[in-house]
Design a protein around this motif. Structure first.
Motif, PDB file in Angstrom:
ATOM      1  N   VAL A 127      13.869   0.381  28.756  1.00 20.09           N
ATOM      2  CA  VAL A 127      15.126   1.065  29.071  1.00 20.09           C
ATOM      3  C   VAL A 127      15.557   0.838  30.514  1.00 20.09           C
ATOM      4  CG1 VAL A 127      14.782   2.788  27.265  1.00 20.09           C
ATOM      5  CG2 VAL A 127      14.024   3.293  29.596  1.00 20.09           C
ATOM      6  N   ARG A 128      14.640   0.338  31.339  1.00 17.88           N
ATOM      7  CA  ARG A 128      15.001  -0.006  32.716  1.00 17.88           C
ATOM      8  C   ARG A 128      15.646  -1.383  32.710  1.00 17.88           C
ATOM      9  NH1 ARG A 128       9.876   1.458  36.440  1.00 17.88           N
ATOM     10  NH2 ARG A 128       9.279  -0.575  35.669  1.00 17.88           N
ATOM     11  N   PRO A 129      16.500  -1.653  33.699  1.00 12.97           N
ATOM     12  CA  PRO A 129      17.138  -2.977  33.768  1.00 12.97           C
ATOM     13  C   PRO A 129      16.101  -4.095  33.821  1.00 12.97           C
ATOM     14  CG  PRO A 129      18.177  -1.444  35.300  1.00 12.97           C
ATOM     15  CD  PRO A 129      16.955  -0.748  34.758  1.00 12.97           C
ATOM     16  N   GLN A 139      24.254  -1.161  28.608  1.00 11.56           N
ATOM     17  CA  GLN A 139      25.637  -0.689  28.628  1.00 11.56           C
ATOM     18  C   GLN A 139      25.752   0.731  29.176  1.00 11.56           C
ATOM     19  OE1 GLN A 139      26.719  -1.683  24.452  1.00 11.56           O
ATOM     20  NE2 GLN A 139      28.547  -2.511  25.436  1.00 11.56           N
ATOM     21  N   LEU A 140      24.843   1.613  28.779  1.00  9.70           N
ATOM     22  CA  LEU A 140      24.905   2.989  29.273  1.00  9.70           C
ATOM     23  C   LEU A 140      24.724   3.049  30.785  1.00  9.70           C
ATOM     24  CD1 LEU A 140      22.984   4.774  26.397  1.00  9.70           C
ATOM     25  CD2 LEU A 140      25.373   5.174  27.053  1.00  9.70           C
ATOM     26  N   ALA A 141      23.818   2.237  31.317  1.00  9.55           N
ATOM     27  CA  ALA A 141      23.616   2.198  32.768  1.00  9.55           C
ATOM     28  C   ALA A 141      24.869   1.671  33.464  1.00  9.55           C
ATOM     29  CB  ALA A 141      22.404   1.342  33.113  1.00  9.55           C
ATOM     30  N   GLU A 142      25.507   0.665  32.868  1.00  6.72           N
ATOM     31  CA  GLU A 142      26.736   0.121  33.452  1.00  6.72           C
ATOM     32  C   GLU A 142      27.856   1.164  33.436  1.00  6.72           C
ATOM     33  OE1 GLU A 142      27.516  -3.378  31.129  1.00  6.72           O
ATOM     34  OE2 GLU A 142      25.987  -4.551  32.170  1.00  6.72           O
ATOM     35  N   LYS A 146      24.200   4.692  36.354  1.00 13.73           N
ATOM     36  CA  LYS A 146      22.826   5.131  36.617  1.00 13.73           C
ATOM     37  C   LYS A 146      21.911   4.755  35.460  1.00 13.73           C
ATOM     38  CE  LYS A 146      20.017   8.941  37.972  1.00 13.73           C
ATOM     39  NZ  LYS A 146      19.890   9.851  39.033  1.00 13.73           N
ATOM     40  N   ALA A 147      20.833   4.047  35.795  1.00 13.47           N
ATOM     41  CA  ALA A 147      19.787   3.752  34.818  1.00 13.47           C
ATOM     42  C   ALA A 147      18.815   4.926  34.802  1.00 13.47           C
ATOM     43  CB  ALA A 147      19.059   2.463  35.203  1.00 13.47           C
ATOM     44  N   PRO A 148      18.068   5.109  33.719  1.00 10.84           N
ATOM     45  CA  PRO A 148      17.082   6.195  33.707  1.00 10.84           C
ATOM     46  C   PRO A 148      16.098   6.052  34.865  1.00 10.84           C
ATOM     47  CG  PRO A 148      17.274   5.207  31.531  1.00 10.84           C
ATOM     48  CD  PRO A 148      18.045   4.332  32.478  1.00 10.84           C
ATOM     49  N   TYR A 155      21.684  10.461  27.956  1.00  9.06           N
ATOM     50  CA  TYR A 155      23.071  10.009  28.015  1.00  9.06           C
ATOM     51  C   TYR A 155      23.771  10.643  26.825  1.00  9.06           C
ATOM     52  CZ  TYR A 155      21.619   6.061  31.022  1.00  9.06           C
ATOM     53  OH  TYR A 155      21.129   5.267  32.020  1.00  9.06           O
ATOM     54  N   VAL A 156      25.013  11.036  27.006  1.00  7.92           N
ATOM     55  CA  VAL A 156      25.766  11.616  25.893  1.00  7.92           C
ATOM     56  C   VAL A 156      27.038  10.801  25.694  1.00  7.92           C
ATOM     57  CG1 VAL A 156      26.845  13.683  24.957  1.00  7.92           C
ATOM     58  CG2 VAL A 156      24.797  13.897  26.386  1.00  7.92           C
TER      59      VAL A 156
END
Length: 193
Positions: A127-129, A139-142, A146-148, A155-156
């Motif tokens: 899940v990390r880049p 995509q969620l980090a972008e 913020k990445a986990p 993330y919602v």
């Protein structure tokens, strides 16, 4: 062969087979959900487009973390709101503190036997880049910027398929402010196709 190498090879095989890439069959699917990823229990491919129109809580999990008891809260959240259109999607990862060392079968048994998890869970992934990162997490980090930073980052995604908000690992899914934000999203109607 190290588990990470095995996962990376399986991930690449699925990607080359077209199972992880967005497909024309899902042309109306929101971009964030336009992925097909393997289920935890049997690694059967699941199209995330099936969750379009719902409020989606995406969480990276680990079995041996101080936040692991959040599985109970996540299951309670899912149980309380699933009839109103909420789904929790769990993504086990060994990225933080090597706190998810087991196989997919080990993780599935732990989740079911220890916490009675019934919300959808997916195969272990990064899940990390990085080059083998889960494409949904990329995509969620972008989108969120913020990445986990640790296990149980949330993330919602709203009914419209867009990132709505994030909550860090310390935020319990039954926290009053988290619930208030979820209820606001659930009150919005699903977009028409």
């Amino acid at each position: 062969m190290a588990y990470r190498d095995l996962f990376h090879r399986r991930f690449l095989a699925l990607a080359f087979a077209g199972l992880l890439a967005p497909s024309a069959a899902h042309a109306g699917c929101p971009a964030l959900l336009n992925h097909t990823l393997p289920r935890l229990q049997d690694e059967r491919p699941v199209a995330l487009c099936a969750y379009a129109g719902q409020v989606v809580v995406v969480v990276n999990t680990a079995s041996y973390c101080g936040f692991t008891p959040q599985y109970k809260s996540l299951e309670a959240l899912y149980d309380r709101y699933k009839a109103r259109g909420l789904v929790v999607l769990g993504f086990p990862s060994n990225d933080f503190g090597a706190q998810e060392p087991g196989s997919n079968a080990d993780v599935a048994a732990f989740c079911e036997n220890t916490f009675g998890v019934r919300f959808p869970m997916f195969a272990k992934s990064q899940v990390r880049p990085g080059p083998a990162a889960n494409p949904l997490y990329v995509q969620l980090a972008e989108r969120s910027g913020k990445a986990p930073g640790w296990n149980f980052h949330k993330y919602v995604i709203g009914r419209d398929g867009q990132w709505a908000f994030s909550a860090d690992s310390k935020t319990d899914p039954l926290d009053a402010s988290f619930i208030a934000d979820i209820e606001r999203l659930l009150a919005k109607p699903a977009p028409r196709p």
